[in-house]
Design a protein around this motif. Structure first.
Motif, PDB file in Angstrom:
ATOM      1  N   ALA A   1      15.282  -6.590  -9.037  1.00 24.21           N
ATOM      2  CA  ALA A   1      15.932  -6.449  -9.457  1.00 24.21           C
ATOM      3  C   ALA A   1      15.660  -6.390 -11.176  1.00 24.21           C
ATOM      4  CB  ALA A   1      17.105  -5.753  -9.153  1.00 24.21           C
ATOM      5  N   ALA A   2      15.201  -7.074 -11.510  1.00 29.07           N
ATOM      6  CA  ALA A   2      15.227  -7.331 -13.222  1.00 29.07           C
ATOM      7  C   ALA A   2      14.076  -7.007 -13.416  1.00 29.07           C
ATOM      8  CB  ALA A   2      15.331  -8.775 -13.141  1.00 29.07           C
ATOM      9  N   ARG A   3      12.647  -6.724 -12.926  1.00 28.43           N
ATOM     10  CA  ARG A   3      11.167  -6.257 -13.485  1.00 28.43           C
ATOM     11  C   ARG A   3      11.490  -4.723 -13.852  1.00 28.43           C
ATOM     12  NH1 ARG A   3       7.918  -8.894  -8.993  1.00 28.43           N
ATOM     13  NH2 ARG A   3       7.812 -10.957  -9.228  1.00 28.43           N
ATOM     14  N   ALA A   4      12.641  -4.090 -13.089  1.00 26.36           N
ATOM     15  CA  ALA A   4      13.052  -2.475 -13.674  1.00 26.36           C
ATOM     16  C   ALA A   4      13.033  -2.058 -14.418  1.00 26.36           C
ATOM     17  CB  ALA A   4      14.088  -2.301 -12.705  1.00 26.36           C
TER      18      ALA A   4
ATOM     19  N   ALA B   1       8.709  10.660 -11.952  1.00 27.91           N
ATOM     20  CA  ALA B   1       8.137  10.714 -10.594  1.00 27.91           C
ATOM     21  C   ALA B   1       9.877  10.653  -9.705  1.00 27.91           C
ATOM     22  CB  ALA B   1       7.445   9.938 -10.438  1.00 27.91           C
ATOM     23  N   PRO B   2       9.764  11.050  -8.912  1.00 29.05           N
ATOM     24  CA  PRO B   2      11.233  11.094  -8.090  1.00 29.05           C
ATOM     25  C   PRO B   2      11.175  10.328  -7.368  1.00 29.05           C
ATOM     26  CG  PRO B   2      10.600  12.931  -7.630  1.00 29.05           C
ATOM     27  CD  PRO B   2       9.627  12.754  -8.582  1.00 29.05           C
ATOM     28  N   VAL B   3      10.937   8.921  -6.858  1.00 28.15           N
ATOM     29  CA  VAL B   3      10.884   8.009  -6.494  1.00 28.15           C
ATOM     30  C   VAL B   3      11.963   6.621  -5.672  1.00 28.15           C
ATOM     31  CG1 VAL B   3       8.401   6.575  -7.350  1.00 28.15           C
ATOM     32  CG2 VAL B   3       8.977   6.207  -5.116  1.00 28.15           C
ATOM     33  N   VAL B   4      12.121   5.871  -5.408  1.00 26.49           N
ATOM     34  CA  VAL B   4      12.732   5.157  -5.058  1.00 26.49           C
ATOM     35  C   VAL B   4      12.037   4.152  -4.840  1.00 26.49           C
ATOM     36  CG1 VAL B   4      15.181   4.209  -3.215  1.00 26.49           C
ATOM     37  CG2 VAL B   4      15.289   6.306  -4.750  1.00 26.49           C
ATOM     38  N   PHE B   5      12.094   2.781  -5.175  1.00 26.88           N
ATOM     39  CA  PHE B   5      11.737   1.978  -4.704  1.00 26.88           C
ATOM     40  C   PHE B   5      12.399   1.087  -4.350  1.00 26.88           C
ATOM     41  CE2 PHE B   5       9.256   3.249  -8.438  1.00 26.88           C
ATOM     42  CZ  PHE B   5       8.217   3.033  -7.941  1.00 26.88           C
ATOM     43  N   PHE B   6      12.418   0.556  -2.817  1.00 31.42           N
ATOM     44  CA  PHE B   6      14.018  -0.069  -2.337  1.00 31.42           C
ATOM     45  C   PHE B   6      12.976  -1.802  -1.786  1.00 31.42           C
ATOM     46  CE2 PHE B   6      16.744  -1.440   1.605  1.00 31.42           C
ATOM     47  CZ  PHE B   6      17.590  -0.667   1.070  1.00 31.42           C
TER      48      PHE B   6
ATOM     49  N   GLY C   1       0.820  -1.199   0.061  1.00 34.11           N
ATOM     50  CA  GLY C   1      -0.034  -0.018  -0.191  1.00 34.11           C
ATOM     51  C   GLY C   1       0.850   1.135   0.130  1.00 34.11           C
ATOM     52  N   SER C   2       1.692   1.048   0.483  1.00 30.27           N
ATOM     53  CA  SER C   2       2.715   2.448   0.906  1.00 30.27           C
ATOM     54  C   SER C   2       3.724   2.672  -0.732  1.00 30.27           C
ATOM     55  CB  SER C   2       4.121   1.894   1.746  1.00 30.27           C
ATOM     56  OG  SER C   2       4.513   0.997   1.410  1.00 30.27           O
ATOM     57  N   VAL C   3       3.521   1.988  -1.208  1.00 29.54           N
ATOM     58  CA  VAL C   3       4.204   1.744  -2.643  1.00 29.54           C
ATOM     59  C   VAL C   3       2.999   3.115  -4.037  1.00 29.54           C
ATOM     60  CG1 VAL C   3       5.067   0.970  -4.556  1.00 29.54           C
ATOM     61  CG2 VAL C   3       5.464  -0.272  -2.756  1.00 29.54           C
TER      62      VAL C   3
ATOM     63  N   ALA D   1       5.838  -9.063  -1.419  1.00 30.64           N
ATOM     64  CA  ALA D   1       4.749  -7.362  -1.818  1.00 30.64           C
ATOM     65  C   ALA D   1       4.864  -7.275  -3.333  1.00 30.64           C
ATOM     66  CB  ALA D   1       4.689  -6.157  -0.745  1.00 30.64           C
ATOM     67  N   SER D   2       6.862  -7.672  -3.523  1.00 35.13           N
ATOM     68  CA  SER D   2       6.885  -7.138  -5.087  1.00 35.13           C
ATOM     69  C   SER D   2       5.819  -7.757  -6.383  1.00 35.13           C
ATOM     70  CB  SER D   2       8.176  -7.682  -5.452  1.00 35.13           C
ATOM     71  OG  SER D   2       8.467  -9.277  -5.649  1.00 35.13           O
ATOM     72  N   SER D   3       5.405  -8.232  -6.022  1.00 33.08           N
ATOM     73  CA  SER D   3       4.125 -10.055  -6.586  1.00 33.08           C
ATOM     74  C   SER D   3       2.770  -9.156  -6.956  1.00 33.08           C
ATOM     75  CB  SER D   3       3.756 -10.585  -6.163  1.00 33.08           C
ATOM     76  OG  SER D   3       4.948 -11.345  -6.252  1.00 33.08           O
ATOM     77  N   GLN D   4       1.950  -7.996  -5.984  1.00 30.93           N
ATOM     78  CA  GLN D   4       0.987  -7.404  -5.967  1.00 30.93           C
ATOM     79  C   GLN D   4       0.706  -6.503  -7.481  1.00 30.93           C
ATOM     80  OE1 GLN D   4      -0.149  -9.330  -3.077  1.00 30.93           O
ATOM     81  NE2 GLN D   4      -1.479  -7.558  -2.862  1.00 30.93           N
ATOM     82  N   GLY D   5      -0.293  -6.261  -7.518  1.00 35.03           N
ATOM     83  CA  GLY D   5      -0.635  -5.976  -8.868  1.00 35.03           C
ATOM     84  C   GLY D   5      -0.058  -4.305  -8.057  1.00 35.03           C
ATOM     85  N   ASP D   6      -0.476  -3.672  -7.028  1.00 34.73           N
ATOM     86  CA  ASP D   6      -0.696  -2.664  -7.027  1.00 34.73           C
ATOM     87  C   ASP D   6       0.909  -1.569  -7.154  1.00 34.73           C
ATOM     88  OD1 ASP D   6      -2.626  -2.034  -5.927  1.00 34.73           O
ATOM     89  OD2 ASP D   6      -1.851  -1.794  -3.328  1.00 34.73           O
ATOM     90  N   VAL D   7       2.214  -2.774  -6.823  1.00 31.76           N
ATOM     91  CA  VAL D   7       3.491  -1.887  -7.371  1.00 31.76           C
ATOM     92  C   VAL D   7       3.734  -2.513  -9.071  1.00 31.76           C
ATOM     93  CG1 VAL D   7       6.590  -3.360  -7.173  1.00 31.76           C
ATOM     94  CG2 VAL D   7       4.901  -3.739  -5.227  1.00 31.76           C
ATOM     95  N   HIS D   8       3.167  -2.624 -10.053  1.00 29.71           N
ATOM     96  CA  HIS D   8       3.305  -2.656 -10.836  1.00 29.71           C
ATOM     97  C   HIS D   8       2.563  -1.611 -11.451  1.00 29.71           C
ATOM     98  CE1 HIS D   8       4.941  -6.475 -10.623  1.00 29.71           C
ATOM     99  NE2 HIS D   8       4.527  -7.661  -9.986  1.00 29.71           N
ATOM    100  N   GLU D   9       1.867  -1.430 -11.032  1.00 27.24           N
ATOM    101  CA  GLU D   9       1.190   0.013 -11.331  1.00 27.24           C
ATOM    102  C   GLU D   9       1.965   1.637 -10.364  1.00 27.24           C
ATOM    103  OE1 GLU D   9      -3.198   0.118  -9.767  1.00 27.24           O
ATOM    104  OE2 GLU D   9      -3.568  -1.972 -10.853  1.00 27.24           O
ATOM    105  N   ALA D  10       2.006   1.281  -9.619  1.00 25.66           N
ATOM    106  CA  ALA D  10       3.309   2.554  -9.291  1.00 25.66           C
ATOM    107  C   ALA D  10       4.356   2.295 -10.403  1.00 25.66           C
ATOM    108  CB  ALA D  10       3.507   1.964  -7.917  1.00 25.66           C
ATOM    109  N   MET D  11       5.618   1.151  -9.872  1.00 28.23           N
ATOM    110  CA  MET D  11       6.385   1.673 -10.785  1.00 28.23           C
ATOM    111  C   MET D  11       6.467   2.519 -12.467  1.00 28.23           C
ATOM    112  SD  MET D  11       9.157  -1.710 -10.077  1.00 28.23           S
ATOM    113  CE  MET D  11       7.903  -2.859 -10.154  1.00 28.23           C
ATOM    114  N   ASN D  12       4.969   1.880 -12.686  1.00 25.01           N
ATOM    115  CA  ASN D  12       5.152   2.061 -14.390  1.00 25.01           C
ATOM    116  C   ASN D  12       4.576   3.284 -14.447  1.00 25.01           C
ATOM    117  OD1 ASN D  12       3.898   1.725 -17.436  1.00 25.01           O
ATOM    118  ND2 ASN D  12       2.007   1.420 -16.612  1.00 25.01           N
TER     119      ASN D  12
END
Length: 343
Positions: A195-198, A168-173, A114-116, A150-161
């Protein structure tokens, strides 16, 4: 042992002091749960370097951090009051008693991934507000945490895209601690690394030894600089190991062996930093004993502060739901007051 340049002595000593303090607080928090001081806690034993190294890189005047429920080490590295932080684990106040606006640490987030989304929204706001900044100043950077599970959650993929498209200036840690509760990383992360997904989102990534606080600090500083310069988002995957349970209600002995845990203990991030201090700057036993004594004293002060916390007023459950109350909520509050406060 360490291919990253050794930091100056004082900085390395600050990092070590944070590692030891976080270790002692974490061990104590599990003990507090067993003693009934707090009802639940998510331990970070073994992940101290990933959290301290990344949190130490944050500029709390500019940047904003979006944690999950396991980032006590990040909070301590950002100098958050630990009694106010632990208030959530005592169930005294949701999200912590600290002021997110003043500290630049968002409320503790229990929703997986959720925080992503929140981080990307804040970071996009920084992009939209760039015309308001002084010439020559970079943007604030969002730093958001999540795990390999959590990296398998859909929210992460939407956020990264979204972050990549909008720069956007965001570091995904990503703290890859080996386990999504009871499921090993290999069984739920296709391709082996997060990391490979980036690359699929057109953003650079760094894979770093999450048990090396110096390497984590250097990687996070590099990622923050990349984002602050207007180059869009970046992902860091810190590989570490969760030595304790997923939470104080979990039994890791049901899904992994003691031999695996013992092997992981040989990578202890606190010991690695101590070894570096000895070899690089000749620190001796009395120094390490002094740091441990200070950490234990701080831990005791936090315990005393936690036990002194009073329950929040029950009316808070109605006060902080909406900015403007609704008729339905007002009726619920009226009923609650009649039943509980007899008014």
């Amino acid at each position: 042992m360490n291919s990253t340049p050794t930091p100056p002595e004082e900085e390395l000593k600050r990092l070590y002091r944070l590692l030891v303090t976080v270790r002692q607080l974490d061990i104590a928090a599990v003990r507090w749960q067993r003693q009934g001081i707090i009802p639940g806690y998510a331990p970070l034993l073994g992940q101290e370097a990933a959290q301290v190294g990344s949190g130490f890189a944050v500029d709390t005047a500019l940047d904003f951090v979006f944690p999950t429920y396991r980032e006590m080490g990040v909070a301590r590295a950002m100098n958050i009051d630990m009694v106010q932080y632990m208030a959530t684990h005592k169930a005294t106040w949701h999200g912590g008693l600290y002021d997110p606006a003043a500290t630049h640490l968002a409320p503790i987030q229990a929703v997986v991934a959720g925080s992503v989304l929140h981080a990307v929204g804040w970071a996009h706001g920084q992009t939209l507000a760039r015309h308001e900044r002084q010439p020559g100043t970079g943007s604030g950077v969002a730093l958001t945490y999540f795990g390999d599970g959590a990296s398998s959650q859909g929210d992460v993929h939407e956020a990264m895209n979204f972050a990549a498209v909008m720069k956007a200036p965001v570091v995904f840690f990503v703290q890859n601690n080996g386990w999504a509760i009871s499921v090993p990383t290999a069984a739920q992360v296709a391709g082996g690394t997060v990391a490979a997904r980036a690359a699929g989102y057109g953003m650079p990534s760094l894979a770093v030894d999450g048990n090396d606080v110096v390497a984590v600090l250097a990687a996070t500083r590099q990622a923050v600089e990349h984002c602050r310069a207007g180059n869009g988002p970046m992902l860091i995957e810190a590989t570490t190991y969760r030595l304790g349970p997923h939470s104080t209600s979990d039994d890791p002995g049901r899904y992994r062996s003691l031999a695996d845990e013992q092997a992981a203990r040989s990578l202890d991030p606190v010991q690695r930093c101590a070894d570096l201090l000895r070899t690089a700057y000749g620190m001796e036993s009395d120094y390490f004993a002094s740091v441990l004594a200070d950490a234990e004293a701080e831990t005791e002060r936090v315990r005393e502060g936690l036990e002194a916390l009073e329950p929040r007023p029950g009316s808070d459950m109605f006060t902080y739901v909406f900015q403007e109350s609704t008729p339905a909520l007002q009726q619920q509050e009226k009923t609650w007051r009649e039943e509980s406060e007899h008014v």
